[in-house]
Design a protein around this motif. Sequence first.
Motif, short mmCIF file in Angstrom:
data_model
loop_
_atom_site.label_atom_id
_atom_site.label_comp_id
_atom_site.label_asym_id
_atom_site.label_seq_id
_atom_site.Cartn_x
_atom_site.Cartn_y
_atom_site.Cartn_z
N LEU A 11 22.47 48.58 50.04
CA LEU A 11 22.54 48.27 48.62
C LEU A 11 23.39 49.29 47.87
N PHE A 12 23.17 50.56 48.14
CA PHE A 12 23.91 51.63 47.47
C PHE A 12 25.41 51.52 47.76
N MET A 13 25.76 51.36 49.04
CA MET A 13 27.17 51.25 49.39
C MET A 13 27.79 49.96 48.85
N GLY A 14 27.00 48.91 48.75
CA GLY A 14 27.50 47.67 48.16
C GLY A 14 27.88 47.87 46.70
N VAL A 15 27.03 48.57 45.97
CA VAL A 15 27.33 48.85 44.56
C VAL A 15 28.57 49.74 44.46
N ILE A 16 28.68 50.74 45.33
CA ILE A 16 29.84 51.63 45.31
C ILE A 16 31.12 50.85 45.62
N LEU A 17 31.11 50.05 46.68
CA LEU A 17 32.31 49.28 47.04
C LEU A 17 32.69 48.29 45.93
N PHE A 18 31.69 47.63 45.37
CA PHE A 18 31.95 46.70 44.29
C PHE A 18 32.57 47.43 43.09
N GLY A 19 32.00 48.58 42.75
CA GLY A 19 32.52 49.36 41.62
C GLY A 19 33.92 49.87 41.86
N VAL A 20 34.18 50.39 43.06
CA VAL A 20 35.53 50.88 43.38
C VAL A 20 36.53 49.73 43.34
N GLY A 21 36.11 48.56 43.82
CA GLY A 21 36.98 47.39 43.76
C GLY A 21 37.35 47.04 42.33
N LEU A 22 36.38 47.09 41.43
CA LEU A 22 36.66 46.79 40.02
C LEU A 22 37.52 47.88 39.37
N ILE A 23 37.20 49.13 39.65
CA ILE A 23 37.99 50.24 39.09
C ILE A 23 39.43 50.17 39.59
N GLY A 24 39.61 49.74 40.84
CA GLY A 24 40.95 49.66 41.42
C GLY A 24 41.88 48.69 40.70
N PHE A 25 41.30 47.69 40.02
CA PHE A 25 42.14 46.78 39.26
C PHE A 25 42.76 47.47 38.05
N VAL A 26 42.11 48.54 37.57
CA VAL A 26 42.60 49.28 36.41
C VAL A 26 43.39 50.51 36.84
N MET A 27 42.89 51.24 37.84
CA MET A 27 43.54 52.46 38.33
C MET A 27 43.95 52.23 39.78
N ASP A 28 45.21 51.95 40.02
CA ASP A 28 45.65 51.62 41.38
C ASP A 28 45.78 52.83 42.30
N ASN A 29 45.52 54.03 41.79
CA ASN A 29 45.55 55.22 42.65
C ASN A 29 44.23 56.00 42.54
N PHE A 30 43.14 55.30 42.31
CA PHE A 30 41.82 55.92 42.19
C PHE A 30 41.46 56.64 43.48
N LEU A 31 41.04 57.89 43.38
CA LEU A 31 40.70 58.76 44.52
C LEU A 31 41.87 58.97 45.48
N GLY A 32 43.08 58.78 45.00
CA GLY A 32 44.26 58.97 45.84
C GLY A 32 44.50 57.84 46.82
N ALA A 33 43.77 56.76 46.68
CA ALA A 33 43.92 55.62 47.59
C ALA A 33 44.99 54.66 47.07
N HIS A 34 45.48 53.83 47.95
CA HIS A 34 46.50 52.84 47.62
C HIS A 34 45.79 51.52 47.34
N LEU A 35 45.35 51.33 46.11
CA LEU A 35 44.52 50.18 45.77
C LEU A 35 45.36 49.06 45.18
N SER A 36 45.74 48.15 46.02
CA SER A 36 46.48 46.97 45.58
C SER A 36 45.48 45.88 45.20
#
Length: 186
Positions: free
Chosen positions: A53-78
Motif C-alpha cells: 500500500l505504501f509503495m503504491g501511494v509513492i509510485l502513484f504520487g511520483v507518477g503524478l508529480i512527473g507530469f509536472v516535473m520531468d526531472n523529479f529526483l534526477g530521473a528521466h520522467l517522460s
Amino acid sequence: MEPNIEPRRRPENLRTPPPTPQQSPGRPPSLRPTAVTTTKGEPAVSYTRQVCLFMGVILFGVGLIGFVMDNFLGAHLSYAHNIIHVVSGILAIGFGYYSHLAAKNYSYTFGAIYGLLGIIGFVVGQPGMPTVGRIAEDRFLWRIRPEVLEFGTADHIIHLLIAAIFIAGALYTGKRRPTQPTASSR
C-alpha cells in the motif's frame, strides 16, 4: 413383509453450516479475500500489505508529480514513464488492499521487474545526452525508445531501491496488532 425403517438422519450439531461470505462458493480459495486475525480474534495487519500500500501511494504520487516535473529526483520522467508509475501504483494499492497473498505475489513480481530494470540499465546503459527530463549527460543512459522512454543512472538506482523494498516486504511475514487507544488519547 418389509419392516418400515426410516433413513438415518445426521444430528443437528454435525450438519455443515451454510457458506459464510469468506467461503463464497464462486471463487477458488486462493482468490477469496482474507482477513488476518490474531489468536484473540483481533484483526492483525500484514507488513507485506502495508509495504504494498505504501509503495503504491509513492509510485502513484511520483507518477503524478512527473507530469509536472520531468526531472523529479534526477530521473528521466517522460509521459510513458509516468503512466507506468501511475498504473503500477494503482495495482500495488489494489493488491495491497485485497489480501496478504495478493500483496505478497505483487511484491515479488514487481520487485523482480524493477530489479531487472535497474540491473539491465547499468549493464546496457551507455554515455549519452538524454532527450527526456532536461538533464545533463548521463553515464548509463538506456534508451528503450528515444524521446519516449529513457532510463538514466538515477532511474536505475531508484528502480533497485523500489525492488529491494518490495522484495523485503514480501519476505517479511510478520503481522502487527492494531494499537489500542490509551486513556490519555481519548
